[in-house]
Write an enzyme that holds these catalytic residues in place. Structure first.
Site, PDB file in Angstrom:
ATOM      1  N   CYS A  68       2.185  -1.471  -6.624  1.00 31.16           N
ATOM      2  CA  CYS A  68       1.766  -0.862  -5.361  1.00 31.16           C
ATOM      3  C   CYS A  68       2.345  -1.706  -4.236  1.00 31.16           C
ATOM      4  O   CYS A  68       2.782  -2.824  -4.457  1.00 31.16           O
ATOM      5  CB  CYS A  68       0.239  -0.815  -5.213  1.00 31.16           C
ATOM      6  SG  CYS A  68      -0.665   0.023  -6.528  1.00 31.16           S
ATOM      7  N   THR A  69       2.315  -1.171  -3.028  1.00 34.84           N
ATOM      8  CA  THR A  69       2.790  -1.903  -1.860  1.00 34.84           C
ATOM      9  C   THR A  69       1.835  -1.667  -0.703  1.00 34.84           C
ATOM     10  O   THR A  69       1.321  -0.557  -0.538  1.00 34.84           O
ATOM     11  CB  THR A  69       4.200  -1.445  -1.452  1.00 34.84           C
ATOM     12  OG1 THR A  69       5.093  -1.572  -2.571  1.00 34.84           O
ATOM     13  CG2 THR A  69       4.736  -2.261  -0.288  1.00 34.84           C
TER      14      THR A  69
END
Length: 347
Positions: free
Chosen positions: A21-22
């Site tokens: 994820c970011t």
């Protein structure tokens, strides 16, 4: 320094990491703060949106010695499997995001302190704090022990780190490394991805800063590369006066750090499709949601929601399998009354 950073990058590239994820925070003009995140996972994590009012009685779901509290702030959150809070924002403008970090190691739950299920970690922050500074002061004292459990349908423990951001533009990253809480606090900590630990991500990013993002940026889906791209672009995009254009620009940054839907590589389990993205406009208290499998973005205006204990209700927006139900525009009126889900924890 470049040689050391490249050696670290090669080591990361050779390792098998978990789901990705970011998260990135945009600091604009006149106090404009926008937080974006992507959720990358191999399978549908049955995400729905929920409204939680103030005054809810909570349990850390860690057995007899569970942390207990009553929510001070209402929130809008994105669930995982309807057993955890993965992302959200509260009525004070504090945002919380949990992302995977395989290196996480939590202290032993020996009964000396109350336990808090990792599934409720983000919700605890949203329920109790208005600012990052307030949260850091409270959590630094370690009033609880994080208790983790297996990911639903998988034979591995959930290993997460937590990011917070607020309407002032402040940020904090919370990681448990070798059983010790590590906190990175300050507005400079705008970006978080996954492995390696945050200190090492910062070292890698320093290498790419020397090269300069207009010359070259790493293009793979690995966490370290996404960190470098998000860090460059979140500060390279203009400081727009129009908040709608700013939100659109931040969406373009988080899409740039996303993984195309359907990408799976058996030899590289760290690469997982982006399932959905959220963008939070802290100043206007808007929570935007975008599924990878629907043609449009919609949002929830927290100012339209009654979070009061007297009249506020627990409500759910059912996004459907793989978040394929389509919503348009401001969607607070589409939520339905619901029984609150129970956080996954110990019996």
């Amino acid at each position: 320094m470049r040689a050391a950073a490249l050696s670290l990058a090669l080591a990361i590239a050779a390792s098998a990491q978990a789901e990705a994820c970011t998260r990135a925070v945009y600091l604009g003009r006149d106090g404009m703060v926008i937080t974006a995140r992507s959720m990358d996972w191999r399978n549908d994590i049955a995400t729905n949106l929920w409204i939680f009012p103030r005054g809810m009685e909570r349990s850390g779901e860690a057995g007899l010695n569970s942390l207990r509290w009553r929510s001070r702030y209402g929130s809008v959150i994105a669930s995982g499997y309807d057993i955890s809070t993965t992302d959200g924002v509260n009525e004070a403008g504090l945002a919380a995001n949990v992302l995977w970090l395989v290196e996480s190691q939590y202290p032993a739950f020996d009964g000396s302190r109350p336990g808090l299920s990792i599934a409720a970690w983000a919700q605890y922050a949203l329920d109790n704090f208005a600012t990052v500074e307030e949260a850091v002061a409270a959590l630094r004292a370690e009033p609880f022990v994080i208790v983790t459990d297996k990911v639903p349908g998988e034979n591995r423990l959930a290993t997460l780190h937590l990011s917070l951001s607020d309407a002032r533009g402040d940020s904090a990253i919370f990681e448990y490394i070798a059983g010790k809480l590590v906190i990175h606090h300050g507005p400079a900590y705008q970006v978080m991805t996954n492995s390696p630990i945050f200190d090492e991500q910062l070292a890698l990013n320093a290498y790419w800063k020397q090269i300069g993002g207009t010359v070259m940026l790493p293009g793979t889906n690995r966490a370290a590369d996404r960190f470098a791209r998000a860090s460059f672009y979140i500060n390279a995009i203009p400081k727009f006066d129009d908040p709608n254009i700013a939100v659109a620009s931040v969406f373009s940054v988080i899409r740039n750090a996303s993984v195309p839907f359907g990408i799976t590589t058996a030899e590289e389990p760290n690469i997982s499709s982006t399932r959905w993205r959220t963008v939070i406009d802290h100043k206007r208290k808007l929570y935007f949601f975008e599924s990878a499998l629907t043609p449009n973005t919609f949002w929830v205006d927290l100012r339209k929601i009654d979070f009061s204990p007297e009249r506020g209700k627990v409500m759910k927006l059912d996004l459907g399998e793989n978040q394929t139900r389509t919503f348009a525009g401001e969607a607070s009126g589409s939520f339905q009354d619901a029984v609150p889900f129970q956080f996954l924890g110990l019996p």
